[in-house]
Write a protein that holds these residues in place. Structure first.
Motif, PDB file in Angstrom:
ATOM      1  N   ARG A  42       0.828  -1.204   0.000  1.00 40.08           N
ATOM      2  CA  ARG A  42       0.000   0.000   0.000  1.00 40.08           C
ATOM      3  C   ARG A  42       0.863   1.256   0.000  1.00 40.08           C
ATOM      4  O   ARG A  42       0.594   2.215  -0.702  1.00 40.08           O
ATOM      5  CB  ARG A  42      -0.929  -0.004   1.213  1.00 40.08           C
ATOM      6  N   LEU A  43       1.916   1.227   0.775  1.00 38.57           N
ATOM      7  CA  LEU A  43       2.785   2.406   0.851  1.00 38.57           C
ATOM      8  C   LEU A  43       3.587   2.600  -0.439  1.00 38.57           C
ATOM      9  O   LEU A  43       3.873   3.730  -0.816  1.00 38.57           O
ATOM     10  CB  LEU A  43       3.717   2.288   2.050  1.00 38.57           C
ATOM     11  N   ILE A  44       3.926   1.528  -1.104  1.00 36.97           N
ATOM     12  CA  ILE A  44       4.684   1.629  -2.353  1.00 36.97           C
ATOM     13  C   ILE A  44       3.799   2.107  -3.495  1.00 36.97           C
ATOM     14  O   ILE A  44       4.260   2.836  -4.379  1.00 36.97           O
ATOM     15  CB  ILE A  44       5.326   0.273  -2.686  1.00 36.97           C
ATOM     16  N   LEU A  45       2.536   1.740  -3.489  1.00 32.69           N
ATOM     17  CA  LEU A  45       1.648   2.065  -4.609  1.00 32.69           C
ATOM     18  C   LEU A  45       1.391   3.558  -4.769  1.00 32.69           C
ATOM     19  O   LEU A  45       1.163   4.025  -5.877  1.00 32.69           O
ATOM     20  CB  LEU A  45       0.318   1.329  -4.463  1.00 32.69           C
ATOM     21  N   HIS A  46       1.400   4.286  -3.693  1.00 34.68           N
ATOM     22  CA  HIS A  46       1.068   5.702  -3.798  1.00 34.68           C
ATOM     23  C   HIS A  46       1.960   6.521  -2.863  1.00 34.68           C
ATOM     24  O   HIS A  46       1.480   7.133  -1.907  1.00 34.68           O
ATOM     25  CB  HIS A  46      -0.399   5.916  -3.451  1.00 34.68           C
ATOM     26  N   PRO A  47       3.276   6.580  -3.130  1.00 33.10           N
ATOM     27  CA  PRO A  47       4.174   7.231  -2.177  1.00 33.10           C
ATOM     28  C   PRO A  47       4.135   8.748  -2.210  1.00 33.10           C
ATOM     29  O   PRO A  47       4.597   9.393  -1.282  1.00 33.10           O
ATOM     30  CB  PRO A  47       5.556   6.727  -2.617  1.00 33.10           C
ATOM     31  N   ARG A  48       3.583   9.354  -3.235  1.00 33.01           N
ATOM     32  CA  ARG A  48       3.642  10.817  -3.298  1.00 33.01           C
ATOM     33  C   ARG A  48       2.722  11.494  -2.285  1.00 33.01           C
ATOM     34  O   ARG A  48       2.828  12.687  -2.059  1.00 33.01           O
ATOM     35  CB  ARG A  48       3.342  11.304  -4.705  1.00 33.01           C
ATOM     36  N   LEU A  50       2.836  10.767   0.814  1.00 34.30           N
ATOM     37  CA  LEU A  50       3.544  10.744   2.093  1.00 34.30           C
ATOM     38  C   LEU A  50       4.352  12.018   2.283  1.00 34.30           C
ATOM     39  O   LEU A  50       5.179  12.377   1.454  1.00 34.30           O
ATOM     40  CB  LEU A  50       4.490   9.548   2.155  1.00 34.30           C
ATOM     41  N   GLN A  51       4.106  12.697   3.373  1.00 34.94           N
ATOM     42  CA  GLN A  51       4.926  13.827   3.787  1.00 34.94           C
ATOM     43  C   GLN A  51       6.184  13.264   4.459  1.00 34.94           C
ATOM     44  O   GLN A  51       6.198  12.106   4.877  1.00 34.94           O
ATOM     45  CB  GLN A  51       4.143  14.709   4.757  1.00 34.94           C
ATOM     46  N   PRO A  52       7.242  14.063   4.589  1.00 33.03           N
ATOM     47  CA  PRO A  52       8.473  13.535   5.209  1.00 33.03           C
ATOM     48  C   PRO A  52       8.278  12.999   6.629  1.00 33.03           C
ATOM     49  O   PRO A  52       8.836  11.964   6.985  1.00 33.03           O
ATOM     50  CB  PRO A  52       9.413  14.745   5.206  1.00 33.03           C
ATOM     51  N   HIS A  53       7.452  13.660   7.437  1.00 36.75           N
ATOM     52  CA  HIS A  53       7.234  13.163   8.794  1.00 36.75           C
ATOM     53  C   HIS A  53       6.412  11.875   8.791  1.00 36.75           C
ATOM     54  O   HIS A  53       6.597  11.018   9.653  1.00 36.75           O
ATOM     55  CB  HIS A  53       6.585  14.233   9.676  1.00 36.75           C
ATOM     56  N   GLN A  54       5.502  11.729   7.824  1.00 38.86           N
ATOM     57  CA  GLN A  54       4.740  10.487   7.714  1.00 38.86           C
ATOM     58  C   GLN A  54       5.650   9.349   7.248  1.00 38.86           C
ATOM     59  O   GLN A  54       5.532   8.212   7.726  1.00 38.86           O
ATOM     60  CB  GLN A  54       3.587  10.646   6.739  1.00 38.86           C
ATOM     61  N   LEU A  55       6.545   9.658   6.322  1.00 40.96           N
ATOM     62  CA  LEU A  55       7.483   8.657   5.842  1.00 40.96           C
ATOM     63  C   LEU A  55       8.380   8.172   6.982  1.00 40.96           C
ATOM     64  O   LEU A  55       8.665   6.982   7.092  1.00 40.96           O
ATOM     65  CB  LEU A  55       8.322   9.236   4.703  1.00 40.96           C
ATOM     66  N   THR A  56       8.779   9.084   7.856  1.00 42.99           N
ATOM     67  CA  THR A  56       9.597   8.712   9.012  1.00 42.99           C
ATOM     68  C   THR A  56       8.808   7.817   9.968  1.00 42.99           C
ATOM     69  O   THR A  56       9.338   6.817  10.464  1.00 42.99           O
ATOM     70  CB  THR A  56      10.074   9.974   9.751  1.00 42.99           C
ATOM     71  N   ALA A  57       7.555   8.169  10.217  1.00 48.31           N
ATOM     72  CA  ALA A  57       6.721   7.359  11.118  1.00 48.31           C
ATOM     73  C   ALA A  57       6.501   5.962  10.546  1.00 48.31           C
ATOM     74  O   ALA A  57       6.630   4.959  11.265  1.00 48.31           O
ATOM     75  CB  ALA A  57       5.380   8.049  11.350  1.00 48.31           C
ATOM     76  N   TRP A  58       6.179   5.872   9.262  1.00 49.35           N
ATOM     77  CA  TRP A  58       5.985   4.567   8.637  1.00 49.35           C
ATOM     78  C   TRP A  58       7.283   3.779   8.611  1.00 49.35           C
ATOM     79  O   TRP A  58       7.292   2.562   8.833  1.00 49.35           O
ATOM     80  CB  TRP A  58       5.431   4.704   7.226  1.00 49.35           C
ATOM     81  N   GLY A  59       8.390   4.452   8.335  1.00 49.31           N
ATOM     82  CA  GLY A  59       9.679   3.766   8.318  1.00 49.31           C
ATOM     83  C   GLY A  59      10.030   3.169   9.669  1.00 49.31           C
ATOM     84  O   GLY A  59      10.501   2.028   9.752  1.00 49.31           O
ATOM     85  N   ALA A  60       9.803   3.933  10.731  1.00 51.90           N
ATOM     86  CA  ALA A  60      10.086   3.428  12.075  1.00 51.90           C
ATOM     87  C   ALA A  60       9.166   2.257  12.425  1.00 51.90           C
ATOM     88  O   ALA A  60       9.616   1.245  12.987  1.00 51.90           O
ATOM     89  CB  ALA A  60       9.924   4.546  13.094  1.00 51.90           C
TER      90      ALA A  60
END
Length: 116
Positions: A42-48, A50-60
């Motif tokens: 789901r995260l790969i299908l629509h990455p645009r 994601l804001q940088p802080h959301q990307l950090t939260a999902w990454g963690a």
């Protein structure tokens, strides 16, 4: 619309938790891996979106999930008498709880974000 992919992931986690209560530890691992795969997909299908802080939260949260899967693999080896490290199931349960809480908070933040 892609947020509907979180529903199968939720069902997979529910079935996985039921499997571990029934003693089917290998099936639990397969279902949890499938749930993580659906979330990553789901995260790969629509990455645009994601804001940088959301990307950090999902990454963690996903890093914690990967650690939990690794510990689960090692705990299964102990459970099947292929390892002598009896402390790993406790670490796996603790990491799993932290992962579940982290992913729940991250998903809640994702779904309640301001659309604009």
């Amino acid at each position: 619309m892609l947020d509907l992919l979180f529903l199968p992931a939720f069902l997979l986690v529910a079935f996985a938790l039921r499997a571990v209560r029934q003693g089917a530890h290998r099936r639990h691992g397969y279902l949890m891996t499938a749930a993580l795969t659906v979330v990553v997909l789901r995260l790969i299908l629509h990455p645009r979106t994601l804001q940088p802080h959301q990307l950090t939260a999902w990454g963690a949260a996903l890093a914690c999930a990967a650690l939990t899967l690794f510990l689960g693999h090692r705990a299964l080896a102990w459970r099947e008498a292929r390892s002598q490290q009896g402390h790993l199931p406790r670490f796996h349960r603790t990491a799993g709880l932290l992962t579940l809480v982290g992913l729940t908070l991250t998903l809640g933040y994702w779904l309640l974000r301001a659309r604009g």
